[in-house]
Design a protein around this motif. Structure first.
Motif, PDB file in Angstrom:
ATOM      1  N   ALA A  34       0.817  -1.221   0.000  1.00  0.00           N
ATOM      2  CA  ALA A  34       0.000   0.000   0.000  1.00  0.00           C
ATOM      3  C   ALA A  34       0.849   1.268   0.000  1.00  0.00           C
ATOM      4  O   ALA A  34       0.680   2.142  -0.855  1.00  0.00           O
ATOM      5  CB  ALA A  34      -0.961   0.008   1.185  1.00  0.00           C
ATOM      6  N   ARG A  35       1.757   1.385   0.932  1.00  0.00           N
ATOM      7  CA  ARG A  35       2.564   2.609   1.018  1.00  0.00           C
ATOM      8  C   ARG A  35       3.465   2.781  -0.197  1.00  0.00           C
ATOM      9  O   ARG A  35       3.634   3.868  -0.701  1.00  0.00           O
ATOM     10  CB  ARG A  35       3.381   2.615   2.296  1.00  0.00           C
ATOM     11  CG  ARG A  35       2.509   2.786   3.518  1.00  0.00           C
ATOM     12  CD  ARG A  35       3.212   3.640   4.551  1.00  0.00           C
ATOM     13  NE  ARG A  35       2.394   3.794   5.725  1.00  0.00           N
ATOM     14  CZ  ARG A  35       1.569   4.813   5.920  1.00  0.00           C
ATOM     15  NH1 ARG A  35       1.461   5.745   5.028  1.00  0.00           N
ATOM     16  NH2 ARG A  35       0.868   4.895   7.026  1.00  0.00           N
ATOM     17  N   LYS A  36       4.053   1.692  -0.664  1.00  0.00           N
ATOM     18  CA  LYS A  36       4.942   1.758  -1.825  1.00  0.00           C
ATOM     19  C   LYS A  36       4.152   2.097  -3.093  1.00  0.00           C
ATOM     20  O   LYS A  36       4.613   2.862  -3.934  1.00  0.00           O
ATOM     21  CB  LYS A  36       5.680   0.442  -2.006  1.00  0.00           C
ATOM     22  CG  LYS A  36       6.739   0.483  -3.093  1.00  0.00           C
ATOM     23  CD  LYS A  36       7.520  -0.797  -3.149  1.00  0.00           C
ATOM     24  CE  LYS A  36       8.497  -0.895  -2.048  1.00  0.00           C
ATOM     25  NZ  LYS A  36       9.815  -0.479  -2.201  1.00  0.00           N
ATOM     26  N   ALA A 118      -8.559   3.191   2.627  1.00  0.00           N
ATOM     27  CA  ALA A 118      -7.211   3.703   2.344  1.00  0.00           C
ATOM     28  C   ALA A 118      -6.716   4.571   3.492  1.00  0.00           C
ATOM     29  O   ALA A 118      -5.518   4.573   3.811  1.00  0.00           O
ATOM     30  CB  ALA A 118      -7.201   4.480   1.031  1.00  0.00           C
ATOM     31  N   SER A 119      -7.613   5.288   4.134  1.00  0.00           N
ATOM     32  CA  SER A 119      -7.228   6.134   5.258  1.00  0.00           C
ATOM     33  C   SER A 119      -6.646   5.322   6.401  1.00  0.00           C
ATOM     34  O   SER A 119      -5.803   5.813   7.159  1.00  0.00           O
ATOM     35  CB  SER A 119      -8.423   6.949   5.760  1.00  0.00           C
ATOM     36  OG  SER A 119      -8.765   7.915   4.791  1.00  0.00           O
ATOM     37  N   GLU A 120      -7.076   4.086   6.547  1.00  0.00           N
ATOM     38  CA  GLU A 120      -6.517   3.220   7.585  1.00  0.00           C
ATOM     39  C   GLU A 120      -5.019   3.012   7.377  1.00  0.00           C
ATOM     40  O   GLU A 120      -4.277   2.844   8.340  1.00  0.00           O
ATOM     41  CB  GLU A 120      -7.223   1.849   7.577  1.00  0.00           C
ATOM     42  CG  GLU A 120      -8.644   1.886   8.034  1.00  0.00           C
ATOM     43  CD  GLU A 120      -9.318   0.521   7.926  1.00  0.00           C
ATOM     44  OE1 GLU A 120      -8.611  -0.508   7.857  1.00  0.00           O
ATOM     45  OE2 GLU A 120     -10.560   0.484   7.924  1.00  0.00           O
ATOM     46  N   TRP A 121      -4.565   3.015   6.118  1.00  0.00           N
ATOM     47  CA  TRP A 121      -3.179   2.772   5.812  1.00  0.00           C
ATOM     48  C   TRP A 121      -2.367   4.045   5.622  1.00  0.00           C
ATOM     49  O   TRP A 121      -1.154   4.039   5.780  1.00  0.00           O
ATOM     50  CB  TRP A 121      -3.044   1.925   4.550  1.00  0.00           C
ATOM     51  CG  TRP A 121      -3.576   0.533   4.693  1.00  0.00           C
ATOM     52  CD1 TRP A 121      -3.402  -0.296   5.776  1.00  0.00           C
ATOM     53  CD2 TRP A 121      -4.363  -0.188   3.768  1.00  0.00           C
ATOM     54  NE1 TRP A 121      -4.038  -1.485   5.549  1.00  0.00           N
ATOM     55  CE2 TRP A 121      -4.633  -1.456   4.327  1.00  0.00           C
ATOM     56  CE3 TRP A 121      -4.865   0.101   2.493  1.00  0.00           C
ATOM     57  CZ2 TRP A 121      -5.374  -2.428   3.662  1.00  0.00           C
ATOM     58  CZ3 TRP A 121      -5.596  -0.874   1.848  1.00  0.00           C
ATOM     59  CH2 TRP A 121      -5.847  -2.117   2.428  1.00  0.00           C
ATOM     60  N   PHE A 122      -3.026   5.154   5.288  1.00  0.00           N
ATOM     61  CA  PHE A 122      -2.291   6.361   4.922  1.00  0.00           C
ATOM     62  C   PHE A 122      -2.413   7.507   5.919  1.00  0.00           C
ATOM     63  O   PHE A 122      -1.616   8.424   5.876  1.00  0.00           O
ATOM     64  CB  PHE A 122      -2.700   6.838   3.519  1.00  0.00           C
ATOM     65  CG  PHE A 122      -2.259   5.909   2.434  1.00  0.00           C
ATOM     66  CD1 PHE A 122      -0.957   5.958   1.943  1.00  0.00           C
ATOM     67  CD2 PHE A 122      -3.111   4.960   1.917  1.00  0.00           C
ATOM     68  CE1 PHE A 122      -0.542   5.104   0.952  1.00  0.00           C
ATOM     69  CE2 PHE A 122      -2.704   4.096   0.918  1.00  0.00           C
ATOM     70  CZ  PHE A 122      -1.412   4.159   0.438  1.00  0.00           C
ATOM     71  N   ASP A 123      -3.438   7.510   6.752  1.00  0.00           N
ATOM     72  CA  ASP A 123      -3.616   8.633   7.679  1.00  0.00           C
ATOM     73  C   ASP A 123      -3.044   8.305   9.043  1.00  0.00           C
ATOM     74  O   ASP A 123      -2.800   7.213   9.419  1.00  0.00           O
ATOM     75  CB  ASP A 123      -5.085   9.004   7.815  1.00  0.00           C
ATOM     76  CG  ASP A 123      -5.625   9.596   6.523  1.00  0.00           C
ATOM     77  OD1 ASP A 123      -4.841   9.996   5.657  1.00  0.00           O
ATOM     78  OD2 ASP A 123      -6.861   9.637   6.392  1.00  0.00           O
TER      79      ASP A 123
END
Length: 123
Positions: A34-36, A118-123
């Motif tokens: 996800a981050r990559k 997505a917010s679970e992984w990026f925020d």
């Protein structure tokens, strides 16, 4: 010669989507990369995934979605996923083509669900 037509041979790799796609593999790859991959790739993949889950989405659209998600899951790509800065550009291109093809079935509720996930992984 200028009028001569060049022939290009392209190797075609046939893949059975049913054998290559699974929800488990989708979630594993998405969480792992996800981050990559970046938020845009993640959200587009989630848009397609959630649209595919809806009974209202027609079979032809689900086939299009599965094709894009299978490409996303494949360990070999045109551009390796581990390549810095470029690794997920081909995945994003395939996802965007699928999104534009099935856009009528990607509702605001799906986009909101994807944004929250997505917010679970990026925020």
């Amino acid at each position: 010669m200028a009028n001569e037509i060049q022939k290009f041979e392209v190797e075609v790799i046939e893949i059975s989507a049913k054998e290559s796609y699974s929800d488990t593999d989708f979630w594993l790859k998405l969480r792992r990369f996800a981050r990559k991959a970046g938020r845009e790739v993640v959200e587009k993949a989630l848009w397609l995934y959630y649209a595919m889950q809806r009974p209202e989405t027609p079979v032809w659209a689900k086939r299009t979605i599965i094709g894009a998600l299978v490409y996303f899951l494949l360990p070999f790509d045109l551009v390796a996923d581990l390549a810095p800065l470029m690794g997920f550009s081909d995945d994003l291109s395939v996802l965007l083509i699928a999104v534009s093809t099935v856009a009528a079935y990607i509702t605001p509720a799906i986009k909101d669900q994807a944004r929250r996930k997505a917010s679970e992984w990026f925020d």
